[in-house]
Design an enzyme around this catalytic site. Sequence first.
Site, PDB file in Angstrom:
ATOM      1  N   TYR A   1       0.725  -1.312  -0.090  1.00 41.30           N
ATOM      2  CA  TYR A   1       0.063   0.055  -0.115  1.00 41.30           C
ATOM      3  C   TYR A   1       0.933   1.273   0.018  1.00 41.30           C
ATOM      4  O   TYR A   1       0.296   2.495  -0.492  1.00 41.30           O
ATOM      5  CB  TYR A   1      -0.911  -0.144   1.195  1.00 41.30           C
TER       6      TYR A   1
ATOM      7  N   LYS B   1       4.168 -14.907   2.007  1.00 49.37           N
ATOM      8  CA  LYS B   1       4.403 -15.650   0.690  1.00 49.37           C
ATOM      9  C   LYS B   1       5.820 -15.778   0.566  1.00 49.37           C
ATOM     10  O   LYS B   1       6.514 -15.508  -0.557  1.00 49.37           O
ATOM     11  CB  LYS B   1       3.733 -14.994  -0.426  1.00 49.37           C
TER      12      LYS B   1
ATOM     13  N   ASP C   1      -1.798 -18.113   0.281  1.00 49.06           N
ATOM     14  CA  ASP C   1      -2.764 -18.767  -0.584  1.00 49.06           C
ATOM     15  C   ASP C   1      -3.313 -20.130   0.018  1.00 49.06           C
ATOM     16  O   ASP C   1      -4.548 -20.167   0.209  1.00 49.06           O
ATOM     17  CB  ASP C   1      -1.960 -19.514  -2.107  1.00 49.06           C
TER      18      ASP C   1
ATOM     19  N   ASP D   1      -5.929  -7.290   4.074  1.00 48.13           N
ATOM     20  CA  ASP D   1      -7.019  -6.740   3.521  1.00 48.13           C
ATOM     21  C   ASP D   1      -7.891  -7.721   2.756  1.00 48.13           C
ATOM     22  O   ASP D   1      -9.237  -8.065   3.143  1.00 48.13           O
ATOM     23  CB  ASP D   1      -6.680  -5.627   2.561  1.00 48.13           C
TER      24      ASP D   1
ATOM     25  N   ASP E   1     -11.871  -9.856   4.454  1.00 49.74           N
ATOM     26  CA  ASP E   1     -13.149  -9.885   3.648  1.00 49.74           C
ATOM     27  C   ASP E   1     -13.439 -11.233   3.467  1.00 49.74           C
ATOM     28  O   ASP E   1     -14.775 -11.728   3.500  1.00 49.74           O
ATOM     29  CB  ASP E   1     -12.823  -9.333   2.256  1.00 49.74           C
TER      30      ASP E   1
HETATM   31  C1  IPM Z   1     -10.224  -1.937   4.374  1.00 46.32           C
HETATM   32  C2  IPM Z   1     -10.470  -1.118   3.093  1.00 46.32           C
HETATM   33  C3  IPM Z   1      -9.624  -0.224   2.657  1.00 46.32           C
HETATM   34  C4  IPM Z   1      -8.067  -0.965   2.556  1.00 46.32           C
HETATM   35  C5  IPM Z   1      -9.692   0.641   1.669  1.00 46.32           C
HETATM   36  C6  IPM Z   1     -11.011   1.473   1.313  1.00 46.32           C
HETATM   37  C7  IPM Z   1      -8.548   1.689   1.243  1.00 46.32           C
HETATM   38  O1  IPM Z   1     -10.735  -2.104   2.066  1.00 46.32           O
HETATM   39  O2  IPM Z   1      -9.988  -1.093   5.315  1.00 46.32           O
HETATM   40  O3  IPM Z   1     -10.163  -3.027   4.524  1.00 46.32           O
HETATM   41  O4  IPM Z   1      -7.748  -1.336   1.603  1.00 46.32           O
HETATM   42  O5  IPM Z   1      -7.547  -0.836   3.644  1.00 46.32           O
HETATM   43 MG    MG Z   2     -10.720  -4.253   2.821  1.00 45.08          MG
END
Ligand code: IPM
Ligand code: MG
Length: 373
Positions: free
Chosen positions: A142, A189, A221, A245, A249
């Site tokens: 990032y 990784k 992975d 990240d 999710d």
């Molecule tokens: C998260 C989000 C952020 C990230 C975005 C909105 C920049 O996806 O907090 O997980 O990628 O960190």
């Molecule tokens: Mg995210």
Amino acid sequence: MTRPRIVLLPGDGIGPEVTDSARQVLEAVTRVSDLELDLVEAAIGGHAIDTMGEPLPAAVLALCETSDAMLLGAVGGPQWSALPATDRPEAGLLRLRKHFELFANLRPVTVQPELATAAPLKPELLRNVDLLFVRELTGGLYFGPRREQGDGEDAFDTMVYSVAEVERVAHVAFRAARRRSRKVTSVDKANVLASMRLWRRTVERVAAQYPDVTLDHLLVDNCAMQLIRQPAAFDVLLTPNLFGDVLSDEASVLAGSLGSLPSASLGDGPRGLYEPVHGSAPDIAGSGLANPLGAISSAALLLRYSLDREVEARAIEAAVAAVLAAGYRTADLAAADEVAVSTVELTEQIIHHLAEIESPAEAPEPSLVGEAG
Ligand code: IPM
Ligand code: MG
């Protein structure tokens, strides 16, 4: 007693609705305890672009400097997607994390028993799922050197980690593990990437200071697979920025919905940034469908980590659990045969339960950051 200042940053999409829910819950806490709060609101993300010309205006940052903690809703939406990366709503959030050097992002994932059937996985796989992501948040892909030139023929991002960056977040993960099941899974990784070999070496060195905590390593992975194959096997997952990240999710599916997950972003001091794990969900913004639990539970984390108010944090968490157990769900959590309630109704239920809760006085947990290993 000075009143702690909380800067609310509602942002975009469903951000304002869920932040308003969290604000109401915090206000309710001040009515049932001796806590006093100074709540102030400011713009971030697309909302700040539209009203002030940039995603994190200097005046907003200056206000955040005066705060004890920040509570953010969400940033981003299709109307800003054509902007260059540095001007997008997301850039405001990334700058905020970096400015305060909030390097440790805590993302707890638990499964409320009544919601196990809401997840697409077999309910028996979800028994005893209780994991904590500790995601490195201010380094890695990032924030490494990058080049993006208009419509040029190539572009790059760089994954850079220093030993110091890995060490400080690893300490947070091991300290957290000591209060849980004493197990850290470090995700990398290392079979392909040099930065990830440094990550693994460094985590191993830090682990030597925590002989009572078990460490294992998983390639990212494989981790993505194991997370849905045997989620209950994990305790603390320590991840680089991008992998955390993606995997968080994925793990939100275990809890029933991304909208339910809270997060805390911490640095060396008590000031932190608290936000739902994310999604501005522009498709449902303004419709009353948004799940406020991620924002409300983030407010609980704020009380715990920035204000040292463990009792009040637990009261909010208990109210959330009680309301879910009583069958209240927003549309994202409701099964086909269940009636969903609105953002506002779910919030009202939580406030109602808060008023009834008698919290046992328990010693607050010591801080996770800013201590020696
Ligand atoms: C998260 C989000 C952020 C990230 C975005 C909105 C920049 O996806 O907090 O997980 O990628 O960190
Ligand atoms: Mg995210």
